[in-house]
Design a protein around this motif. Structure first.
Motif, PDB file in Angstrom:
ATOM      1  N   ASN A  72       0.818  -1.255   0.076  1.00  0.00           N
ATOM      2  CA  ASN A  72       0.016  -0.007   0.119  1.00  0.00           C
ATOM      3  C   ASN A  72       0.728   0.886  -0.195  1.00  0.00           C
ATOM      4  N   VAL A  73       0.244   2.245  -0.368  1.00  0.00           N
ATOM      5  CA  VAL A  73       0.901   3.636  -0.764  1.00  0.00           C
ATOM      6  C   VAL A  73       0.060   4.619  -0.107  1.00  0.00           C
ATOM      7  N   ASN A  74       0.094   5.275   0.985  1.00  0.00           N
ATOM      8  CA  ASN A  74      -0.937   6.393   1.198  1.00  0.00           C
ATOM      9  C   ASN A  74      -0.545   7.679   0.868  1.00  0.00           C
ATOM     10  N   ILE A  75      -1.240   8.589  -0.068  1.00  0.00           N
ATOM     11  CA  ILE A  75      -1.157   9.899  -0.333  1.00  0.00           C
ATOM     12  C   ILE A  75      -2.382  10.603   0.136  1.00  0.00           C
ATOM     13  N   ASN A  76      -1.633  11.231   0.886  1.00  0.00           N
ATOM     14  CA  ASN A  76      -2.701  12.560   1.667  1.00  0.00           C
ATOM     15  C   ASN A  76      -2.552  13.697   0.975  1.00  0.00           C
ATOM     16  N   VAL A  77      -3.812  14.195   0.561  1.00  0.00           N
ATOM     17  CA  VAL A  77      -3.921  15.423  -0.375  1.00  0.00           C
ATOM     18  C   VAL A  77      -4.470  16.578   0.625  1.00  0.00           C
ATOM     19  N   SER A  78      -3.814  17.762   0.452  1.00  0.00           N
ATOM     20  CA  SER A  78      -4.527  18.941   1.186  1.00  0.00           C
ATOM     21  C   SER A  78      -5.499  19.635   0.152  1.00  0.00           C
ATOM     22  N   ASP A  79      -6.574  19.502   0.554  1.00  0.00           N
ATOM     23  CA  ASP A  79      -7.578  20.152   0.094  1.00  0.00           C
ATOM     24  C   ASP A  79      -8.603  20.919   1.198  1.00  0.00           C
ATOM     25  N   MET A  80      -7.921  21.989   1.469  1.00  0.00           N
ATOM     26  CA  MET A  80      -8.344  22.648   2.751  1.00  0.00           C
ATOM     27  C   MET A  80      -9.910  23.235   2.440  1.00  0.00           C
ATOM     28  N   ASN A  81     -10.761  23.166   3.719  1.00  0.00           N
ATOM     29  CA  ASN A  81     -11.973  23.662   3.772  1.00  0.00           C
ATOM     30  C   ASN A  81     -12.146  24.534   4.733  1.00  0.00           C
ATOM     31  N   ILE A  82     -12.108  25.709   4.323  1.00  0.00           N
ATOM     32  CA  ILE A  82     -12.215  26.919   5.320  1.00  0.00           C
ATOM     33  C   ILE A  82     -13.512  27.578   5.472  1.00  0.00           C
ATOM     34  N   VAL A  83     -13.863  27.309   6.843  1.00  0.00           N
ATOM     35  CA  VAL A  83     -15.090  27.814   7.121  1.00  0.00           C
ATOM     36  C   VAL A  83     -14.951  29.304   7.946  1.00  0.00           C
ATOM     37  N   LEU A  84     -15.559  30.459   7.594  1.00  0.00           N
ATOM     38  CA  LEU A  84     -15.408  31.500   8.226  1.00  0.00           C
ATOM     39  C   LEU A  84     -16.833  31.823   8.833  1.00  0.00           C
ATOM     40  N   SER A  85     -16.658  32.225  10.138  1.00  0.00           N
ATOM     41  CA  SER A  85     -18.065  32.498  10.938  1.00  0.00           C
ATOM     42  C   SER A  85     -17.818  33.900  11.453  1.00  0.00           C
ATOM     43  N   GLY A  86     -18.860  34.774  10.633  1.00  0.00           N
ATOM     44  CA  GLY A  86     -18.522  35.943  11.261  1.00  0.00           C
ATOM     45  C   GLY A  86     -19.542  36.655  12.163  1.00  0.00           C
ATOM     46  N   THR A  87     -19.237  37.624  12.779  1.00  0.00           N
ATOM     47  CA  THR A  87     -20.173  38.201  13.875  1.00  0.00           C
ATOM     48  C   THR A  87     -20.228  39.746  13.501  1.00  0.00           C
ATOM     49  N   ASN A  88     -21.511  40.036  13.147  1.00  0.00           N
ATOM     50  CA  ASN A  88     -21.510  41.448  12.454  1.00  0.00           C
ATOM     51  C   ASN A  88     -21.565  42.522  13.734  1.00  0.00           C
ATOM     52  N   VAL A  89     -21.075  43.657  13.104  1.00  0.00           N
ATOM     53  CA  VAL A  89     -20.955  44.909  14.159  1.00  0.00           C
ATOM     54  C   VAL A  89     -22.678  45.014  14.646  1.00  0.00           C
ATOM     55  N   ASN A  90     -22.562  45.401  15.821  1.00  0.00           N
ATOM     56  CA  ASN A  90     -23.859  45.387  16.395  1.00  0.00           C
ATOM     57  C   ASN A  90     -24.776  46.660  16.394  1.00  0.00           C
ATOM     58  N   CYS A  91     -24.103  47.690  16.342  1.00  0.00           N
ATOM     59  CA  CYS A  91     -24.692  49.193  16.205  1.00  0.00           C
ATOM     60  C   CYS A  91     -23.780  49.621  15.205  1.00  0.00           C
ATOM     61  N   ASN A  92     -24.522  50.730  14.374  1.00  0.00           N
ATOM     62  CA  ASN A  92     -23.916  51.583  13.604  1.00  0.00           C
ATOM     63  C   ASN A  92     -22.989  52.295  14.286  1.00  0.00           C
ATOM     64  N   GLY A  93     -21.495  52.164  13.572  1.00  0.00           N
ATOM     65  CA  GLY A  93     -20.482  53.084  13.993  1.00  0.00           C
ATOM     66  C   GLY A  93     -19.707  52.321  15.189  1.00  0.00           C
ATOM     67  N   ASN A  94     -20.040  51.238  15.438  1.00  0.00           N
ATOM     68  CA  ASN A  94     -19.188  50.422  16.450  1.00  0.00           C
ATOM     69  C   ASN A  94     -17.992  49.650  15.677  1.00  0.00           C
ATOM     70  N   ASN A  95     -17.272  49.053  16.301  1.00  0.00           N
ATOM     71  CA  ASN A  95     -15.945  48.240  15.801  1.00  0.00           C
ATOM     72  C   ASN A  95     -15.842  47.064  16.586  1.00  0.00           C
TER      73      ASN A  95
END
Length: 358
Positions: free
Chosen positions: A186-209
């Motif tokens: 047997n030969v094991n070939i591992n492949v990098s196929d990254m799955n990136i999940v970005l979870s965003g939290t939006n700004v709560n009030c206008n003008g905030n950071n």
């Protein structure tokens, strides 16, 4: 003249599954009208009658053996049938001599013929890691017939050294054979196929950071490095980022094998929380029709922010209410605190007037 060959087209025999043949040929140019009796000797580290079926009546290497090339034929084959003795001898050999090996200057030809315990097949690399879309050269030794599986991603599944370009991590199995010998590797070939999940939290009030982004990654090779860019020259090298202004953020992730992948996410902010406050008026422009009455009203219209909204009113004589619109009010100043679903706050006030006392 001595020649050797095996059933599986290998240069060596394999115990119990890949037997061999030694071919005795007439001298070049000699006539073949008569039978030719050939005397030969067997020696070597492989033992006649133990490591291969007995040839001749006496296994003693000092006792010569004979073979006859019939008339009208230029060669004759001596079959050598190996014996699988189960002993870890790795490799042994048979020496075939034309002429007495125990007498100096009497040898006219000789042949060394190896017997191995097994095919001793090998594969390389046994394990490797590549980026999606890259290729790796597979290598194998031993055997004469090759069959790789699965065939997906292979340049040729029937050769010893195919090029593998798998679409995902794959275990390739090589079945190699020669005659009746079969081995799997047997030969094991591992492949990098990254799955990136970005979870965003939006700004709560206008003008905030106060936006934030969390990152999760699968199907890559840790550890990872991170390179963020965003609005107003924002950069960062940490995985999860916070205290963010609204805008689009771009992330490049690189794994330990140098494979990279990028992804974007937009952090938003709500519209400005606004409100308009009004009160009905009577003759003379007053909000109360007559002095001392309680027939004033307030209407409140709210927009922006994030609904639903809550209201907290306070007014004269300890007045409180959580309604949006009010009625049955006496004169005085009324204050309201408007709070949206994200905790953003807007303050408003209005003063209800009444005519003077008659």
């Amino acid at each position: 003249l001595l020649l050797s060959s095996t059933a599986g087209n290998l240069p060596h025999m394999v115990e119990g599954c890949n037997d061999g043949v030694v071919t005795f040929k007439r001298p070049l140019g000699s006539p073949n009208i008569n039978p030719l009796l050939i005397q030969y000797w067997l020696d070597g580290t492989a033992t006649n009658g133990i490591d291969y079926n007995l040839i001749g009546s006496d296994p003693n290497p000092l006792v010569p053996k004979t073979i006859t090339i019939p008339a009208g034929i230029d060669s004759v084959d001596l079959p050598i049938t190996t014996i699988a003795d189960g002993l870890p001898e790795i490799s042994e050999y048979i020496m075939v001599y034309l002429g007495n090996p125990f007498c100096s200057n009497s040898i006219t030809d000789s042949l060394q013929f190896f017997i191995q315990d097994s095919l001793f097949s090998t594969v390389s690399p046994q394990i490797d890691s590549i980026c999606l879309g890259e290729s790796v050269q597979l290598q194998s030794t031993g055997g004469s017939i090759y069959s790789w599986s699965p065939v997906a991603g292979l340049s040729n599944p029937s050769i010893s050294n195919p090029i593998a370009t798998p679409n995902g991590s794959t275990t390739y199995t090589l079945t190699t054979s020669a005659s009746f010998c079969v081995e799997n590797k047997n030969v094991n070939i591992n492949v990098s196929d990254m799955n990136i999940v970005l979870s965003g939290t939006n700004v709560n009030c206008n003008g905030n950071n106060n936006g934030a982004i969390n990152v999760s990654i699968t199907n890559g090779f840790a550890p990872y490095t991170y390179s963020w860019t965003g609005p107003n020259g924002f950069t960062s090298m940490v995985k999860n980022i916070s205290s963010l202004a609204p805008g689009t953020y771009s992330l490049i992730v690189t794994d330990s094998k140098g494979c990279s992948k990028s992804k974007n996410i937009t952090i938003t902010e709500p519209q400005v929380l606004t409100s308009t406050i009004n009160s009905n008026t009577y003759n003379g422009g007053y909000n109360i029709s007559c002095f001392g009455l309680s027939n004033g009203s307030i209407s409140l219209n709210t927009s922006g922010g994030t609904g639903p909204y809550s209201y907290s009113w306070s007014g004269p004589s300890g007045f409180t209410s959580s309604n949006q619109n009010l009625s049955g009010l006496a004169s005085g100043t009324y204050n309201v605190v408007i709070t949206d679903a994200k905790g953003c706050v807007k303050n408003k006030s209005i003063t209800l007037t009444q005519p003077s006392q008659l």
